[in-house]
Design an enzyme around this catalytic site. Sequence first.
Site, PDB file in Angstrom:
ATOM      1  CE  LYS A 196      -3.647   5.527  -1.611  1.00 17.19           C
ATOM      2  NZ  LYS A 196      -4.603   6.308  -2.419  1.00 17.19           N
ATOM      3  CE1 TYR A 202      -3.849   2.359   0.769  1.00 12.55           C
ATOM      4  CE2 TYR A 202      -2.307   3.344   2.328  1.00 12.55           C
ATOM      5  CZ  TYR A 202      -3.493   3.396   1.617  1.00 12.55           C
ATOM      6  OH  TYR A 202      -4.314   4.485   1.733  1.00 12.55           O
TER       7      TYR A 202
END
Length: 185
Positions: free
Chosen positions: A93, A89
């Site tokens: 990002k 993640y």
Amino acid sequence: IRDVESHVAGVKGAGSIDILVNNAGVGGMGLKIEDIDLEIFNEMFEVHVRGSFFTTQAALVDMKARSSGKIINISSIFAMGGHDSLSHYAAAKSAISGFTKSWAREFAPWNITVNAVAPGFVVTEMTRASNSQEAMDEREKAIPLGRYCEPIDISYAVAWLASPETDLISGQVISPNAGEVIVGY
């Protein structure tokens, strides 16, 4: 990709694309690296990275033709400092933050600004589903401003970046996080 092009064409049919907010996302599920298989990894990058890239690419045609536009990407506090059980993640990002800085440079000749919002922990159904209430309560105690971000807090940052007040702001990542980043998370 055809779906993205179709959706963008539908929006353009109703008028010009002045502002694009790349906000699609999936949660990291709190997985350690050993628990991230190819399917989970690919989904994370498909939604965050590929989705943002190709949506921007499709919308950019209209923005360049008019020599104006604002692109606002949604990144994460975890792109700023990582996380011990969300590496996939945080990496996805981080790519969004990289797009933001690169696109700001690339699109500047067309008067298109590109910025990102990197929220701290936001209380949503997705975060509630992947965190126990006890863990959330404990973490909230360490936040300097004493509360988590709510979705409305993020919308204020996005609305500001979409406003004329930010016509000369580009390539920036702002982080509404109630002070989480100064104490660690």
